[in-house]
Every structure is written in structure tokens, then in C-alpha cells.
Write a protein that holds these residues in place. Structure first.
Motif, PDB file in Angstrom:
ATOM      1  N   ILE A   1       0.818  -1.218   0.000  1.00 22.20           N
ATOM      2  CA  ILE A   1       0.000   0.000   0.000  1.00 22.20           C
ATOM      3  C   ILE A   1       0.852   1.270   0.000  1.00 22.20           C
ATOM      4  N   SER A   2       2.145   1.119  -0.188  1.00 14.17           N
ATOM      5  CA  SER A   2       3.017   2.283  -0.364  1.00 14.17           C
ATOM      6  C   SER A   2       3.613   2.200  -1.765  1.00 14.17           C
ATOM      7  N   ILE A   3       2.909   2.795  -2.724  1.00 14.93           N
ATOM      8  CA  ILE A   3       3.337   2.751  -4.122  1.00 14.93           C
ATOM      9  C   ILE A   3       4.099   4.035  -4.428  1.00 14.93           C
ATOM     10  N   ILE A   4       5.370   3.892  -4.744  1.00 12.29           N
ATOM     11  CA  ILE A   4       6.217   5.060  -4.963  1.00 12.29           C
ATOM     12  C   ILE A   4       6.973   4.922  -6.279  1.00 12.29           C
ATOM     13  N   GLU A   5       7.477   6.049  -6.750  1.00 10.22           N
ATOM     14  CA  GLU A   5       8.293   6.033  -7.966  1.00 10.22           C
ATOM     15  C   GLU A   5       9.714   5.616  -7.617  1.00 10.22           C
ATOM     16  N   ASN A   6      10.197   4.591  -8.288  1.00 10.14           N
ATOM     17  CA  ASN A   6      11.559   4.101  -8.117  1.00 10.14           C
ATOM     18  C   ASN A   6      12.340   4.330  -9.405  1.00 10.14           C
ATOM     19  N   ILE A   7      13.644   4.212  -9.324  1.00 13.07           N
ATOM     20  CA  ILE A   7      14.508   4.218 -10.506  1.00 13.07           C
ATOM     21  C   ILE A   7      15.169   2.853 -10.579  1.00 13.07           C
ATOM     22  N   ASP A   8      14.944   2.138 -11.700  1.00 10.37           N
ATOM     23  CA  ASP A   8      15.511   0.795 -11.797  1.00 10.37           C
ATOM     24  C   ASP A   8      16.982   0.855 -12.186  1.00 10.37           C
ATOM     25  N   GLU A   9      17.587  -0.301 -12.371  1.00 10.40           N
ATOM     26  CA  GLU A   9      19.026  -0.367 -12.630  1.00 10.40           C
ATOM     27  C   GLU A   9      19.405   0.134 -14.018  1.00 10.40           C
ATOM     28  N   GLN A  10      18.398   0.330 -14.885  1.00 11.98           N
ATOM     29  CA  GLN A  10      18.641   0.895 -16.208  1.00 11.98           C
ATOM     30  C   GLN A  10      18.325   2.388 -16.249  1.00 11.98           C
ATOM     31  N   GLY A  11      17.993   2.960 -15.089  1.00 15.89           N
ATOM     32  CA  GLY A  11      17.691   4.383 -15.023  1.00 15.89           C
ATOM     33  C   GLY A  11      16.268   4.742 -15.393  1.00 15.89           C
ATOM     34  N   ARG A  12      15.380   3.734 -15.488  1.00 18.08           N
ATOM     35  CA  ARG A  12      13.989   3.985 -15.860  1.00 18.08           C
ATOM     36  C   ARG A  12      13.136   4.214 -14.616  1.00 18.08           C
ATOM     37  N   LYS A  13      12.116   5.066 -14.762  1.00 18.93           N
ATOM     38  CA  LYS A  13      11.173   5.289 -13.674  1.00 18.93           C
ATOM     39  C   LYS A  13      10.195   4.122 -13.611  1.00 18.93           C
ATOM     40  N   VAL A  14       9.971   3.616 -12.407  1.00 19.08           N
ATOM     41  CA  VAL A  14       9.111   2.452 -12.197  1.00 19.08           C
ATOM     42  C   VAL A  14       8.207   2.719 -10.996  1.00 19.08           C
ATOM     43  N   MET A  15       6.910   2.474 -11.147  1.00 13.98           N
ATOM     44  CA  MET A  15       6.002   2.550 -10.008  1.00 13.98           C
ATOM     45  C   MET A  15       5.986   1.182  -9.329  1.00 13.98           C
ATOM     46  N   ALA A  16       6.262   1.184  -8.030  1.00 14.30           N
ATOM     47  CA  ALA A  16       6.469  -0.091  -7.352  1.00 14.30           C
ATOM     48  C   ALA A  16       6.055  -0.023  -5.889  1.00 14.30           C
ATOM     49  N   ALA A  17       5.733  -1.210  -5.335  1.00 14.23           N
ATOM     50  CA  ALA A  17       5.503  -1.334  -3.898  1.00 14.23           C
ATOM     51  C   ALA A  17       6.835  -1.092  -3.198  1.00 14.23           C
ATOM     52  N   GLU A  18       6.826  -0.203  -2.236  1.00 10.60           N
ATOM     53  CA  GLU A  18       8.068   0.261  -1.613  1.00 10.60           C
ATOM     54  C   GLU A  18       8.868  -0.871  -0.966  1.00 10.60           C
ATOM     55  N   LEU A  19      10.166  -0.869  -1.220  1.00 15.83           N
ATOM     56  CA  LEU A  19      11.083  -1.791  -0.554  1.00 15.83           C
ATOM     57  C   LEU A  19      11.323  -1.291   0.864  1.00 15.83           C
ATOM     58  N   LEU A  20      11.001  -2.122   1.861  1.00 12.11           N
ATOM     59  CA  LEU A  20      11.186  -1.733   3.258  1.00 12.11           C
ATOM     60  C   LEU A  20      12.512  -2.218   3.820  1.00 12.11           C
ATOM     61  N   GLU A  21      12.928  -3.398   3.399  1.00  9.58           N
ATOM     62  CA  GLU A  21      14.208  -3.935   3.857  1.00  9.58           C
ATOM     63  C   GLU A  21      14.622  -5.081   2.951  1.00  9.58           C
ATOM     64  N   GLY A  22      15.901  -5.429   3.027  1.00 16.08           N
ATOM     65  CA  GLY A  22      16.411  -6.517   2.211  1.00 16.08           C
ATOM     66  C   GLY A  22      17.270  -6.015   1.068  1.00 16.08           C
ATOM     67  N   PRO A  23      17.878  -6.938   0.312  1.00 17.06           N
ATOM     68  CA  PRO A  23      18.880  -6.576  -0.700  1.00 17.06           C
ATOM     69  C   PRO A  23      18.346  -6.186  -2.071  1.00 17.06           C
ATOM     70  N   ALA A  24      17.030  -6.225  -2.292  1.00 13.57           N
ATOM     71  CA  ALA A  24      16.505  -5.840  -3.607  1.00 13.57           C
ATOM     72  C   ALA A  24      16.930  -4.407  -3.926  1.00 13.57           C
ATOM     73  N   PRO A  25      17.269  -4.109  -5.182  1.00 15.02           N
ATOM     74  CA  PRO A  25      17.738  -2.763  -5.537  1.00 15.02           C
ATOM     75  C   PRO A  25      16.641  -1.705  -5.545  1.00 15.02           C
ATOM     76  N   TYR A  26      15.391  -2.121  -5.658  1.00 11.62           N
ATOM     77  CA  TYR A  26      14.257  -1.194  -5.632  1.00 11.62           C
ATOM     78  C   TYR A  26      12.988  -1.997  -5.364  1.00 11.62           C
ATOM     79  N   GLY A  27      11.830  -1.327  -5.412  1.00 10.85           N
ATOM     80  CA  GLY A  27      10.578  -1.960  -5.030  1.00 10.85           C
ATOM     81  C   GLY A  27      10.033  -2.961  -6.029  1.00 10.85           C
TER      82      GLY A  27
END
Length: 225
Positions: free
Chosen positions: A170-196
Motif C-alpha cells: 500500500i506504499s506505491i512510490i516512484e523508483n529508478i531501476d538499474e537501467q535508469g527507468r522510472k518504475v512505479m512499485a511497492a516500496e522496498l522496506l528492507e532486504g537486498p533488492a535494488p528497488y521496489g
């Protein structure tokens, strides 16, 4: 000038090539090429979200049915659905992927990506649980537990079983992926994933739910696309 064997063969091959070029038209040349490889059956493509067969789940008797908003009676009902639009093969190299379809509390901005229900108090959302952005495992919805990273208790999160990245649906935020693209994603709270965890926009059509292919670039990771 001496004619060597190598020179003779070179000349003969050149003449043969010239003769072939003159003899074969462009359509004829194309006919010599192998046909394009098509992995997916276009007749089986569908943009609708259909229930995956899963025993013991609340939707176990709905396998292959098209998901509808009224199927989700309770807040935090979650189902795994199949999605196979024709564009997947070209954009992601897949014929079909699975998404987590969920009825969650409405938060600001979510109505642009999902379907408002219950008088605007809840929203239907689809999450790309097919692959975690870290090392491509499949995050699962977990209604409650205790984080082995932070030691904190949690409720209603997507948790990657491999390396324990946790995503808030329920926390959908704009992320930047590893290719520099904007991505709407469920927020990463913890752990090694690079984004949501990316979401897939959905809509309602003819009483059923469909996934939209407007942002397939959000899913281009872990070998997809």
C-alpha cells in the motif's frame, strides 16, 4: 600472368556469386531464409487476469476463470492470476506471467494504477510477483510474521523467500531501476533488492479484470526484455 589454383577458385566463386545474385530476386532470396521463430500461440494470448489453479486457496474453484472485483469480498484477499497479452513475447520474451491480484486499502495515487472499490475505501491492485528485482525469486504475500532482518513484526507484506526483501503493497512510490527507468512499485522496506516490487496497471472490461500493457518497461529485469 600466372594463374594459380587459389586465384582460379576465387574467380570461379566470384562469378558464381554474381550469377546467383542476378538469378535470384529479392522475394526468392527471402524464401531461402528460415521462418521467424514463434514461441507463443497467439490464439492463447489474453489480456484478462485469470485465476491460477492453486489447491487450498479461497479461489481454488475458480481456476482459469476471469477475475472480477466482486470475487474479492474481504480486504487483503489476494489471488495469483495468469496474464498473457500478445505483447509479452516481443517486449519481455515470455508467453505468460503470473501476478498477485489484491484488494487493499486505498492510498493516494493508487486509483491511477488500480480499480477503486468499496466506495473508494479500497482498491484492486496487481503486483509483479513473478520475479523479485533482486535475484528473480517469487515474492509471496504474507499476512503476518517477524522479520529476520530487523526483528520487527509485520502484517500484509510481500516477502521474497530467497533473500527476505520486504515490499509494502500500500506504499506505491516512484523508483529508478538499474537501467535508469522510472518504475512505479511497492516500496522496498528492507532486504537486498535494488528497488521496489513493480505494479501492473489494471482496468475493468466487460465485467472482468484486465492487465494493461502501457508500462511493460517496468517489468524489464531478470532476463525479461
Amino acid at each position: 600472368m600466372d594463374i594459380t589454383r587459389r586465384g582460379f577458385l576465387k574467380g570461379a566463386i566470384g562469378l558464381a556469386g554474381a550469377g546467383m545474385t542476378g538469378a535470384l530476386t529479392v522475394p526468392a532470396l527471402k524464401s531461402l531464409l528460415p521462418p521467424p521463430v514463434t514461441r507463443c500461440n497467439k490464439d492463447e494470448a489474453h489480456s484478462t487476469l485469470t485465476y491460477k489453479k492453486e489447491d487450498g486457496k479461497w479461489y481454488e474453484n475458480k481456476a482459469n476463470d476471469i477475475a472480477k472485483t466482486e470475487d474479492f469480498e474481504n480486504l487483503w484477499d489476494v489471488a495469483i492470476v495468469n496474464w498473457a497479452p500478445a505483447e509479452l513475447e516481443e517486449e519481455l520474451g515470455s508467453c505468460e506471467i503470473q501476478l498477485a491480484l489484491a484488494k487493499v486499502p486505498m492510498e493516494s495515487g493508487m486509483e491511477e494504477l488500480g480499480i477503486s472499490v468499496d466506495g473508494g475505501n479500497a482498491v484492486m491492485m496487481a503486483y509483479h510477483t513473478y520475479k523479485c528485482p533482486h535475484l528473480c525469486c517469487k515474492p509471496v504475500f504474507t499476512d503476518e510474521g517477524k522479520s529476520t532482518i530487523s526483528g520487527k513484526n509485520f502484517e500484509n507484506m510481500f516477502l521474497c523467500p530467497c533473500h527476505l526483501s520486504m515490499f509494502d503493497p500500500i506504499s506505491i512510490i516512484e523508483n529508478i531501476d538499474e537501467q535508469g527507468r522510472k518504475v512505479m512499485a511497492a516500496e522496498l522496506l528492507e532486504g537486498p533488492a535494488p528497488y521496489g516490487l513493480p505494479v501492473v496497471p489494471i482496468a475493468e472490461k466487460d465485467g472482468g479484470l484486465v492487465g494493461l500493457t502501457t508500462h511493460l518497461d517496468w517489468l524489464k529485469y531478470c532476463g525479461q526484455g
